[in-house]
Scaffold this active site. Structure first.
Site, PDB file in Angstrom:
ATOM      1  N   HIS A 148       0.992  -1.149   0.008  1.00 29.08           N
ATOM      2  CA  HIS A 148       0.039  -0.140  -0.118  1.00 29.08           C
ATOM      3  C   HIS A 148       0.938   1.253  -0.009  1.00 29.08           C
ATOM      4  O   HIS A 148       0.407   2.210  -0.714  1.00 29.08           O
ATOM      5  CB  HIS A 148      -0.892   0.006   1.041  1.00 29.08           C
ATOM      6  CG  HIS A 148      -1.719   1.192   1.444  1.00 29.08           C
ATOM      7  ND1 HIS A 148      -3.038   1.358   1.339  1.00 29.08           N
ATOM      8  CD2 HIS A 148      -1.568   2.492   2.228  1.00 29.08           C
ATOM      9  CE1 HIS A 148      -3.404   2.840   1.355  1.00 29.08           C
ATOM     10  NE2 HIS A 148      -2.501   3.056   2.086  1.00 29.08           N
ATOM     11  N   GLU A 149       1.865   1.150   0.749  1.00 35.43           N
ATOM     12  CA  GLU A 149       2.789   2.545   0.962  1.00 35.43           C
ATOM     13  C   GLU A 149       3.552   2.635  -0.358  1.00 35.43           C
ATOM     14  O   GLU A 149       3.933   3.848  -0.854  1.00 35.43           O
ATOM     15  CB  GLU A 149       3.599   2.423   2.188  1.00 35.43           C
ATOM     16  CG  GLU A 149       3.030   2.278   3.385  1.00 35.43           C
ATOM     17  CD  GLU A 149       1.962   3.403   3.669  1.00 35.43           C
ATOM     18  OE1 GLU A 149       2.260   4.555   3.206  1.00 35.43           O
ATOM     19  OE2 GLU A 149       0.969   3.240   4.303  1.00 35.43           O
ATOM     20  N   HIS A 152       1.522   4.384  -2.936  1.00 32.61           N
ATOM     21  CA  HIS A 152       1.394   5.881  -2.873  1.00 32.61           C
ATOM     22  C   HIS A 152       2.752   6.590  -3.420  1.00 32.61           C
ATOM     23  O   HIS A 152       2.378   7.693  -4.336  1.00 32.61           O
ATOM     24  CB  HIS A 152       1.362   6.320  -1.589  1.00 32.61           C
ATOM     25  CG  HIS A 152       0.241   6.311  -0.769  1.00 32.61           C
ATOM     26  ND1 HIS A 152      -1.042   6.856  -1.285  1.00 32.61           N
ATOM     27  CD2 HIS A 152      -0.025   5.659   0.478  1.00 32.61           C
ATOM     28  CE1 HIS A 152      -2.103   6.534  -0.380  1.00 32.61           C
ATOM     29  NE2 HIS A 152      -1.517   5.845   0.667  1.00 32.61           N
ATOM     30  N   GLU A 206      -6.059   6.826  -1.176  1.00 31.32           N
ATOM     31  CA  GLU A 206      -6.023   5.647  -0.465  1.00 31.32           C
ATOM     32  C   GLU A 206      -6.609   4.527  -1.188  1.00 31.32           C
ATOM     33  O   GLU A 206      -6.047   3.363  -0.843  1.00 31.32           O
ATOM     34  CB  GLU A 206      -6.648   5.952   0.908  1.00 31.32           C
ATOM     35  CG  GLU A 206      -5.911   6.995   1.836  1.00 31.32           C
ATOM     36  CD  GLU A 206      -4.646   6.366   2.463  1.00 31.32           C
ATOM     37  OE1 GLU A 206      -4.466   5.383   2.681  1.00 31.32           O
ATOM     38  OE2 GLU A 206      -3.733   7.325   2.337  1.00 31.32           O
TER      39      GLU A 206
END
Length: 276
Positions: A148-149, A152, A206
Site C-alpha cells: 500500500h505504501e 502511494h 488511499e
C-alpha cells in the site's frame, strides 16, 4: 474612478495569474493500470525531481536522528523480515512503473509504539515496530501494508497533493483579493476546498493505494486477502476512535474492507500463479 480602475486592473492581473497557474499543471499518467485498472490521469504543478530530492534529504536526516536516539534497525530479525518482504514487492513495481526498478529504494525499521508505515517519494520506506508488534502481523499482512505504501510512491500521491494545494491556495488568494472578502472569507474558502475537493481526493488516493497494493502483494506471492484481515485489525486497534467519514483523509473501515474484498478476489489468479 481611479479606485475603480485600480480594482479592475488588479482583477485582470489576478485572473491572468490564475490562468497561468492552471496552465502550469502537467497532465500525467504516473502508472500503468495493472490488473486492478488504475487509469485516472493526474494534474501536477510540482516537479517530481524537486520532490524526490526533498524526500531523500528528509529521509537521510530522519535516519540520522533515529540512529542517534538508538531507534534505527534495533531488531535484526525484524529488519531482515521487513526488507525481504519489501524486496519481493519492489521487484513487481515494474508492472505499474518500469522506471521504478531504477529508484534508489531504502527500507528501514524504526522503533516506535506507533502503528505506522510509509514510503516517501522515490522509494524511501519506513516500518514502525508498533505495527509489527501490536498487530502481530503475518508476512501476508505486512506485505499488504508495505505494498500500500509503495503504491502511494508509484502513483506520486504526495506530488499530486502538493500540486493541488499549491494551485488551490493560489486561486483562493486570488479570489479573496478580487472579492475583497478578507482573512475570514479566505479561511472559509479553504475549509470549503478541503471538504469538497481536498479530503475526497485524499480518500481516492488511499483507495488507489489499496488496489495497487493488493496486486503487488499477489504478484509477489503474498495472499492479497490478508489486506482485509489487516484493516480489520487496524479498525479494532483504533477502538472506534476514527473520525467521521466525511472529515477523514481515509475511507471508512467498512468501505475499505468492502473494496478490498472485491479487488483481492480480482488479483487472486496472479497470487495462485506466483505460488506455483
Amino acid at each position: 474612478m481611479k479606485r475603480s480602475l485600480l480594482r479592475t486592473g488588479l482583477a485582470s492581473t489576478l485572473v491572468a495569474g490564475s490562468v497561468l497557474m492552471l496552465s502550469a499543471c502537467e497532465t500525467v499518467q504516473t502508472t500503468q493500470g495493472g490488473a486492478v485498472g488504475i487509469d485516472r490521469k493526474q494534474h501536477m504543478a510540482v516537479s517530481s525531481q524537486e520532490l524526490d530530492q526533498a524526500a531523500t534529504k528528509q529521509y537521510s536526516e530522519l535516519l540520522a536522528e533515529q540512529k542517534k536516539k538508538g531507534t534505527l534497525n534495533t531488531n535484526a530479525a525484524q529488519v531482515t523480515r521487513v526488507r525481504a518482504i519489501s524486496d519481493r514487492l519492489i521487484a513487481q513495481t515494474g508492472v505499474f512503473r518500469p522506471d521504478a526498478r531504477n529508484w534508489k529504494w531504502e527500507v528501514n525499521v524504526l522503533t516506535s509504539a506507533e502503528i505506522n508505515a510509509w514510503c516517501m517519494p522515490g522509494g524511501k520506506i519506513a516500518v514502525y515496530t508498533g505495527l509489527i508488534e501490536k498487530l502481530k502481523v503475518t508476512d501476508d499482512e505486512l506485505a499488504a501494508v508495505i505494498g500500500h505504501e509503495i503504491a502511494h510512491a508509484l502513483r506520486e500521491h504526495a506530488r499530486e497533493r502538493a500540486s493541488e494545494q499549491a494551485v488551490a491556495g493560489g486561486l483562493i488568494s486570488i479570489g479573496s483579493a478580487i472579492l475583497g472578502v478578507g482573512d475570514l472569507g479566505q479561511q472559509g474558502a479553504q475549509y470549503a476546498y478541503m471538504g469538497l475537493i481536498g479530503l475526497p481526493n485524499s480518500r481516492s488516493h488511499e483507495t488507489e493505494a489499496d488496489r495497487i497494493g493488493v496486486e503487488l502483494a499477489a504478484r509477489a506471492g503474498y495472499d492479497p486477502r490478508a489486506a482485509i484481515a489487516l484493516w480489520q485489525k487496524m479498525a479494532q486497534a483504533a477502538g472506534g476512535n476514527a473520525p467521521p467519514k466525511l472529515l477523514s483523509t481515509h475511507p471508512s473501515s467498512q468501505d475499505r474492507i468492502s473494496d478490498l474484498t472485491v479487488y483481492s478476489q480480482r488479483v487472486m489468479p496472479l497470487y495462485q500463479q506466483a505460488k506455483r
